[in-house]
Scaffold this active site. Sequence first.
Site, PDB file in Angstrom:
ATOM      1  N   GLU A 114       0.832  -1.204   0.000  1.00  0.00           N
ATOM      2  CA  GLU A 114       0.000   0.000   0.000  1.00  0.00           C
ATOM      3  C   GLU A 114       0.870   1.259   0.000  1.00  0.00           C
ATOM      4  O   GLU A 114       0.552   2.244  -0.672  1.00  0.00           O
ATOM      5  CB  GLU A 114      -0.946  -0.023   1.195  1.00  0.00           C
ATOM      6  CG  GLU A 114      -2.030  -1.086   1.041  1.00  0.00           C
ATOM      7  CD  GLU A 114      -2.900  -1.232   2.277  1.00  0.00           C
ATOM      8  OE1 GLU A 114      -4.114  -0.970   2.172  1.00  0.00           O
ATOM      9  OE2 GLU A 114      -2.371  -1.607   3.340  1.00  0.00           O
ATOM     10  N   GLU A 134      -4.723  -9.497   4.010  1.00  0.00           N
ATOM     11  CA  GLU A 134      -5.629  -9.112   5.099  1.00  0.00           C
ATOM     12  C   GLU A 134      -6.837 -10.028   5.225  1.00  0.00           C
ATOM     13  O   GLU A 134      -7.303 -10.302   6.345  1.00  0.00           O
ATOM     14  CB  GLU A 134      -6.098  -7.662   4.902  1.00  0.00           C
ATOM     15  CG  GLU A 134      -5.049  -6.609   5.215  1.00  0.00           C
ATOM     16  CD  GLU A 134      -4.112  -6.322   4.051  1.00  0.00           C
ATOM     17  OE1 GLU A 134      -3.324  -5.365   4.147  1.00  0.00           O
ATOM     18  OE2 GLU A 134      -4.167  -7.069   3.040  1.00  0.00           O
TER      19      GLU A 134
END
Length: 238
Positions: A114, A134
């Site tokens: 990210e 995640e």
Amino acid sequence: MHPFQTLIYEKEDGVARVSLDRPAVLNAYNIQMRDDFSEALFAVAEDPDVRALLITGEGRGFCAGADLTEFGSAPSQVIARQVRWERDVWGQMIDLDKPIVAAVHGYCIGSGLEIALLCDVRVAADDTIFAMPEVRLGMIPAAGGTQTLPRNAGRSQSLDLLLTGRRFTAQEAYSMRLVTRLSPPERLTDDARQAAEKLAHAPPQTVALLKRALREGGDMRLDDALGLETRLAAQHFG
């Protein structure tokens, strides 16, 4: 500038280098790193001598994601994410009007990817391992991954990566436009540094306006975005 606990900060020839420095845990992103990163980004934004930013990682990996011993130990995931967002590091990266180059190697996982996706140019060692895991932890990304991933790789491929949490190679990342270019591991730092130095020699005002045009225009209708470009060009030449 005072030394950071979790980062190495240095600048030379118009390029600031911020290197994530928790190598014992593959530079896992914790609260102290969030605070240090925010301060470093503020310094880059305010320093007229800095005209480009290079982000790297110490040791065997760029960043293995959020440090779950901190973010995962809060009473709830809601509180964990609130703590993570108390400083808007991602907003600082998006709003920075100077070019950002990421040099990723080893492991670029979760928050590490990210961070890289918020950079303008991403150079990856060709043996880097990527993942957005995640979902396997019962979580969704909260550092922009659900938005930056499809803006580069498209919706279908992003859903594959986000829903499976699978690991993928640097070659796959390149084919999905998640990285700008690949480099042999032994040349990564030099190649990324050269890229940052070239960007640092571009006219700062021009770079700032170009970044603004792409940042704001990407979510506009085409005719509105063309109007934005016209206004920015007039502002530049005026």
